[in-house]
Design a protein around this motif. Structure first.
Motif, PDB file in Angstrom:
ATOM      1  N   LEU A  32      35.800  36.384  33.928  1.00  0.00           N
ATOM      2  CA  LEU A  32      35.899  37.706  34.550  1.00  0.00           C
ATOM      3  C   LEU A  32      34.593  38.133  35.194  1.00  0.00           C
ATOM      4  CD1 LEU A  32      38.034  39.741  31.972  1.00  0.00           C
ATOM      5  CD2 LEU A  32      38.749  38.084  33.701  1.00  0.00           C
ATOM      6  N   THR A  33      33.484  37.702  34.605  1.00  0.00           N
ATOM      7  CA  THR A  33      32.158  38.055  35.117  1.00  0.00           C
ATOM      8  C   THR A  33      31.246  36.857  34.961  1.00  0.00           C
ATOM      9  OG1 THR A  33      32.398  40.386  34.475  1.00  0.00           O
ATOM     10  CG2 THR A  33      30.158  39.598  34.852  1.00  0.00           C
ATOM     11  N   SER A  39      27.726  35.286  40.829  1.00  0.00           N
ATOM     12  CA  SER A  39      28.133  36.583  41.393  1.00  0.00           C
ATOM     13  C   SER A  39      29.650  36.768  41.347  1.00  0.00           C
ATOM     14  CB  SER A  39      27.625  36.739  42.831  1.00  0.00           C
ATOM     15  OG  SER A  39      26.219  36.779  42.867  1.00  0.00           O
ATOM     16  N   THR A  40      30.259  36.314  40.258  1.00  0.00           N
ATOM     17  CA  THR A  40      31.698  36.459  40.067  1.00  0.00           C
ATOM     18  C   THR A  40      31.998  37.781  39.371  1.00  0.00           C
ATOM     19  OG1 THR A  40      32.045  34.081  39.892  1.00  0.00           O
ATOM     20  CG2 THR A  40      33.720  35.487  38.902  1.00  0.00           C
ATOM     21  N   GLU A  41      32.969  38.513  39.886  1.00  0.00           N
ATOM     22  CA  GLU A  41      33.421  39.740  39.237  1.00  0.00           C
ATOM     23  C   GLU A  41      34.887  39.970  39.588  1.00  0.00           C
ATOM     24  OE1 GLU A  41      34.212  42.249  36.983  1.00  0.00           O
ATOM     25  OE2 GLU A  41      32.053  41.904  36.867  1.00  0.00           O
ATOM     26  N   GLY A  64      41.039  32.541  38.541  1.00  0.00           N
ATOM     27  CA  GLY A  64      40.046  32.481  37.472  1.00  0.00           C
ATOM     28  C   GLY A  64      40.382  31.513  36.363  1.00  0.00           C
ATOM     29  N   VAL A  65      41.502  30.811  36.484  1.00  0.00           N
ATOM     30  CA  VAL A  65      41.949  29.954  35.387  1.00  0.00           C
ATOM     31  C   VAL A  65      41.261  28.605  35.423  1.00  0.00           C
ATOM     32  CG1 VAL A  65      43.920  28.814  34.329  1.00  0.00           C
ATOM     33  CG2 VAL A  65      44.187  31.083  35.327  1.00  0.00           C
ATOM     34  N   ALA A  88      27.115  42.616  29.827  1.00  0.00           N
ATOM     35  CA  ALA A  88      27.251  41.177  29.653  1.00  0.00           C
ATOM     36  C   ALA A  88      27.042  40.452  30.977  1.00  0.00           C
ATOM     37  CB  ALA A  88      28.629  40.845  29.086  1.00  0.00           C
ATOM     38  N   SER A  89      26.270  39.357  30.949  1.00  0.00           N
ATOM     39  CA  SER A  89      26.013  38.551  32.143  1.00  0.00           C
ATOM     40  C   SER A  89      27.153  37.588  32.441  1.00  0.00           C
ATOM     41  CB  SER A  89      24.707  37.764  31.985  1.00  0.00           C
ATOM     42  OG  SER A  89      23.602  38.646  31.900  1.00  0.00           O
ATOM     43  N   LYS A  90      27.943  37.280  31.409  1.00  0.00           N
ATOM     44  CA  LYS A  90      29.110  36.431  31.593  1.00  0.00           C
ATOM     45  C   LYS A  90      30.185  36.886  30.627  1.00  0.00           C
ATOM     46  CE  LYS A  90      30.535  31.617  32.261  1.00  0.00           C
ATOM     47  NZ  LYS A  90      30.064  30.207  32.380  1.00  0.00           N
ATOM     48  N   VAL A  91      31.424  36.947  31.115  1.00  0.00           N
ATOM     49  CA  VAL A  91      32.546  37.355  30.279  1.00  0.00           C
ATOM     50  C   VAL A  91      33.685  36.369  30.504  1.00  0.00           C
ATOM     51  CG1 VAL A  91      34.229  39.154  29.735  1.00  0.00           C
ATOM     52  CG2 VAL A  91      31.897  39.795  30.404  1.00  0.00           C
ATOM     53  N   GLU A  92      34.212  35.853  29.403  1.00  0.00           N
ATOM     54  CA  GLU A  92      35.313  34.908  29.462  1.00  0.00           C
ATOM     55  C   GLU A  92      36.454  35.371  28.560  1.00  0.00           C
ATOM     56  OE1 GLU A  92      32.586  30.828  29.852  1.00  0.00           O
ATOM     57  OE2 GLU A  92      33.589  31.341  27.957  1.00  0.00           O
TER      58      GLU A  92
END
Length: 402
Positions: free
Chosen positions: A25-26, A31-33, A8-9, A162-166
């Motif tokens: 993370l998301t 469709s990343t989780e 994920g980096v 959340a739809s995207k998490v960083e």
């Protein structure tokens, strides 16, 4: 370093040309989780204040599938937030002090198990246990039905996953940590609002920052409201604890709150059948629009404060709910664009904001855990300076009727 962490980096240059590492993370688009995930300063071989960041997926009961991210700083704060529940803060601890409260809701409830329209629009309460919950952004305030539409209690943001998490960590000292989440309030023909939420924390610090950017993605203007519902209990809240803030005016939310005007800024012990009292406040600020509000314990040696910008959040609500410990002994410090009346009342009285197509609004708040008398006295002095010689005006009549 584990392969699932490396995957994920992404190396990036953040504003100010500070090199940082980013983990996604998301991401609903791809469709990343990542699910259960963790990283630490030791793994990253970073010197300075040790820290760790961990995401856990919860199981069982109504919290099935909920995610919690924990930021831990050895000599600073431990901060818990939930990407499932609008990136809201669950609790913060440090130096033996907690920021947060004990709600009868003792799970991190997945919004999938909440019907916001239940109990005549009070379904929001079935998940309410956060230290800080975002009330908004499409609307906020008490529930109301108008033209066949139910405007539920405090809007939808707090129950929007959340739809995207960083997760972002600066390579250079002091290695600021940023947890970012994208909230989407998209409804066909109704709203196209997006909010990038961000928690910023420097390991070892007793303060953290919330920085949110709301954007109207539609081709038409759209109203918005936001209240940062920030909640505190023991060990800060107790008999003779005090609320402090520099104020222009104070007024009761309703007739019930009028009974508590004489001692509105002082708290009682847990009291059975004490219904909530709410007070509408107009804060004073410095020449740059900055102000502060705090709750401090009876001895004046611990507390919590919130600094905010009155250009962004011009109003302040104080929620006094000194019911029994099991029922929810808690007070709220709530900077916002408006008060907690139904959106219909707020619109009629001109406190509803609007964004033009493509326009953004930013909100920045600094939360501090006041760990000792010196920290408390520093905030008290700032409040006294901002208040000046003119005391707050006390209005006995509520400014609106629900």
């Amino acid at each position: 370093m584990k392969k699932h962490i490396l995957a994920g980096v992404v190396l990036a240059l953040i504003s100010g040309q500070v090199a940082a590492k980013t983990w996604v993370l998301t991401d609903a688009d791809s469709s990343t989780e990542q699910g259960n995930w963790q990283i630490s300063s030791a793994q990253l071989k970073l010197e300075g204040e040790p820290f760790s960041i961990e995401q856990k997926v919860l199981h069982g009961g109504k919290q099935e599938g909920s995610k919690v991210i924990t930021v831990t700083s050895k000599d600073g704060l431990t901060i818990l937030l939930s990407p499932t529940r609008g990136m809201d803060l669950l609790r913060v601890t440090g130096h033996g002090i907690r920021l947060g409260w004990d709600s009868p809701v003792n799970e991190v409830v997945n919004p999938a198990y909440i019907n916001l329209e239940s109990r005549n629009g009070l379904g929001w309460l079935e998940g309410f246990n956060e230290m800080m919950v975002r009330c908004g952004y499409e609307w906020t305030g008490h529930p109301v039905t108008k033209d066949g539409v139910i405007y539920t209690l405090h809007g939808k943001a707090g129950n929007t996953p959340a739809s995207k998490v960083e997760v972002i960590v600066d390579d250079q000292a002091p290695h600021e940590i940023r947890i970012r989440g994208l909230l989407k309030e998209h409804t066909f023909k109704k709203a196209n609002l997006e909010t990038w939420t961000e928690l910023r924390y420097v390991p070892g610090s007793d303060s953290f920052t919330i920085h949110d950017v709301l954007t109207n993605k539609a081709d038409y203007p759209h109203d918005y409201q936001i209240i940062y519902h920030s909640n505190f209990s023991t060990p800060i809240l107790e008999e003779n604890a005090r609320f402090i803030a520099p104020l222009e005016s104070v007024s009761p939310f309703n007739d019930y709150a009028k009974k508590g005007l004489n001692n509105w800024a002082t708290y009682g012990a847990p009291t059975k059948d004490f219904d909530e009292m709410v007070f509408n406040l107009k804060p004073k600020a410095d020449s740059n629009g900055k102000t502060v509000a705090a709750v401090i314990n009876s001895k004046g040696d611990k507390g919590a404060s919130i600094e905010f910008d009155t250009h962004q959040l011009p109003l302040l609500t104080m929620w006094k709910n000194t019911d029994t410990l099991k029922q929810g002994y808690v007070t709220g410090i709530e900077p916002g664009t408006n008060y907690a009346y139904p959106v219909t009342v707020e619109k009629q009285q001109g406190r509803v904001k609007q964004l033009q197509p493509g326009q953004t609004a930013e909100f920045t708040l600094i939360y501090s855990l006041l760990k000792d008398a010196a920290a408390v006295q520093k905030v008290e002095q700032r409040v006294k300076t901002l208040q000046g010689n003119e005391p707050a005006k006390i209005d006995e009549k509520p400014i609106a009727v629900e």
